[in-house]
Scaffold this active site. Structure first.
Site, short mmCIF file in Angstrom:
data_model
loop_
_atom_site.label_atom_id
_atom_site.label_comp_id
_atom_site.label_asym_id
_atom_site.label_seq_id
_atom_site.Cartn_x
_atom_site.Cartn_y
_atom_site.Cartn_z
N ARG A 69 0.83 -1.22 0.00
CA ARG A 69 0.00 0.00 0.00
C ARG A 69 0.86 1.26 0.00
O ARG A 69 0.34 2.37 -0.12
CB ARG A 69 -1.00 0.00 1.16
CG ARG A 69 -0.41 0.07 2.55
CD ARG A 69 -1.53 0.20 3.59
NE ARG A 69 -1.03 0.10 4.96
CZ ARG A 69 -1.75 0.39 6.04
NH1 ARG A 69 -3.00 0.78 5.92
NH2 ARG A 69 -1.26 0.26 7.25
N HIS A 124 -9.10 -3.49 2.04
CA HIS A 124 -9.46 -2.93 3.36
C HIS A 124 -10.44 -1.77 3.17
O HIS A 124 -10.09 -0.59 3.31
CB HIS A 124 -8.16 -2.46 4.00
CG HIS A 124 -8.22 -2.07 5.43
ND1 HIS A 124 -9.14 -1.18 5.95
CD2 HIS A 124 -7.46 -2.45 6.47
CE1 HIS A 124 -8.92 -1.03 7.24
NE2 HIS A 124 -7.90 -1.79 7.58
N ASP A 130 -13.27 -5.21 16.09
CA ASP A 130 -12.18 -5.62 15.20
C ASP A 130 -12.24 -7.14 15.10
O ASP A 130 -11.69 -7.85 15.95
CB ASP A 130 -10.84 -5.13 15.79
CG ASP A 130 -9.70 -5.20 14.78
OD1 ASP A 130 -9.92 -5.77 13.69
OD2 ASP A 130 -8.61 -4.70 15.10
N GLU A 153 -13.91 -5.72 5.06
CA GLU A 153 -12.75 -6.03 4.24
C GLU A 153 -12.83 -7.47 3.71
O GLU A 153 -13.13 -8.39 4.46
CB GLU A 153 -11.48 -5.88 5.09
CG GLU A 153 -11.45 -4.56 5.87
CD GLU A 153 -10.39 -4.53 6.96
OE1 GLU A 153 -9.33 -5.17 6.79
OE2 GLU A 153 -10.62 -3.87 7.98
C1 BG6 Z 1 -7.99 -3.53 10.40
C2 BG6 Z 1 -7.36 -4.31 11.51
O1 BG6 Z 1 -8.06 -4.33 9.27
O2 BG6 Z 1 -7.18 -2.39 10.11
C3 BG6 Z 1 -7.20 -3.41 12.72
O3 BG6 Z 1 -8.15 -5.46 11.80
C4 BG6 Z 1 -6.39 -2.18 12.37
O4 BG6 Z 1 -6.57 -4.15 13.76
C5 BG6 Z 1 -7.05 -1.49 11.19
O5 BG6 Z 1 -6.31 -1.31 13.47
C6 BG6 Z 1 -6.32 -0.24 10.69
O6 BG6 Z 1 -5.00 -0.54 10.37
P1 BG6 Z 1 -4.01 0.60 9.92
O7 BG6 Z 1 -2.64 -0.06 9.87
O8 BG6 Z 1 -4.45 1.07 8.57
O9 BG6 Z 1 -4.07 1.68 10.97
#
Ligand code: BG6
Length: 290
Positions: free
Chosen positions: A91, A163, A206, A264
């Site tokens: 990413r 995501h 989560d 996601e």
């Molecule tokens: C989710 C995870 O997919 O993404 C969480 O399950 C996490 O645990 C969230 O906090 C955000 O992740 P990031 O790295 O983008 O802050």
């Protein structure tokens, strides 16, 4: 920078990061080359479906907070809890635009990344660069995102997720249907549980579900439903940081958690994928608004 000739309805703008701006008869949207990140999708006549933080960074080498980040080649800290940066380095990489067309009033975009192009990014060790990836986006009345990962000369093992941050009117009046009876890892409380009824939101949530099926995000405040279907995805992740966690994230506004939820499409943890040399795996996610 890419030198593809772009059709009417798709423009490449340079600032603050190179991004494709789509304005086609069925929808509008934005896709950043940084992370092959779909940042906006608005079907014609509708409100934006994807959520984007007003505090997001738009800087090279930083993840974007909102839209559809691609998590690859690991999810979170990885299945053995030992990887950094979170959600992998893909990413953070600069992808290449290789196709852009308007077909039947919808935008068709293909972005590509060769693993070695990510070399030098944090976490991008030599032993995890022997792959290539393509993101194929069809943006129209529906949004279809296909993530193809192809192993290089050796076997390649990875986790992945699309995501997806969704915009909702009020998280307190939002439910996620379609996961009743599915088992999930609760990353907040710990342990494996079984979902009972729709997922509703009363605190930090989560959950990594074992689920291949369609889900519906029922948004009572906005009076709309977002349907999410997928193929070749063993996990659905549902995330809302709630108040305390949101306050700790520098790229997330303190009150913004009330207007978003992440749903996601993933292959994560025990559902990691191992590809033989030259073989391809495709994860597909489709969003539709009702
Ligand atoms: C989710 C995870 O997919 O993404 C969480 O399950 C996490 O645990 C969230 O906090 C955000 O992740 P990031 O790295 O983008 O802050």
């Amino acid at each position: 920078m890419n030198h593809l000739r772009l059709p009417e309805g798709i423009a490449l703008l340079p600032d603050p990061l190179p991004r494709l701006v789509v304005t086609v008869p069925t929808a509008s949207g934005v896709v950043y080359l940084n992370g092959a990140h779909v940042a906006e999708w608005t079907p014609k006549g509708a409100d934006p479906v994807l959520w984007m933080s007003a505090e997001s960074w738009f800087e090279e080498g930083q993840p974007i907070r909102g839209g559809i980040p691609i998590c690859l080649p690991w999810f979170g800290p990885g299945r053995n809890n030992d990887k950094s940066p979170g959600h992998g380095f893909v990413r953070l990489a600069q992808w290449n635009l290789v196709e852009a067309a308007v077909v039947d009033g919808a935008a068709h975009l293909v972005l590509a990344l060769a693993g070695e192009e990510a070399s030098g990014l944090p976490g991008a060790d030599e032993d995890c660069l022997d792959f290539s990836a393509r993101l194929i986006v069809r943006m129209g009345t529906t949004l279809e995102v296909r993530l193809e990962v192809t192993a290089g000369k050796s076997e390649y093992t990875f986790e992945e997720a699309l995501h997806t941050y969704l915009s909702v009117g009020d998280i307190h009046r939002t439910t996620v249907e379609g996961l009743d009876g599915a088992s999930y890892l609760d990353k907040v409380a710990g342990g494996i549980h079984t979902q009972d009824g729709p997922v509703d939101f009363t605190g930090e949530t989560d959950r990594v579900f074992e689920s291949t099926g369609e889900v519906a995000v029922v948004d009572t405040a906005k009076g709309r439903t977002i349907r999410i279907s997928k193929t070749d995805s063993a996990n659905t992740v549902v995330w809302n940081p709630w108040e305390a966690k949101a306050a700790k994230m520098p790229d997330f506004g303190d009150r913004e958690w009330t207007s978003m939820v992440c749903v996601e499409a993933a292959n994560a943890l025990g559902n990691f994928i191992t590809l033989q040399p030259g073989h391809t795996h495709t994860l597909v996610m489709t969003l539709a608004l009702e």
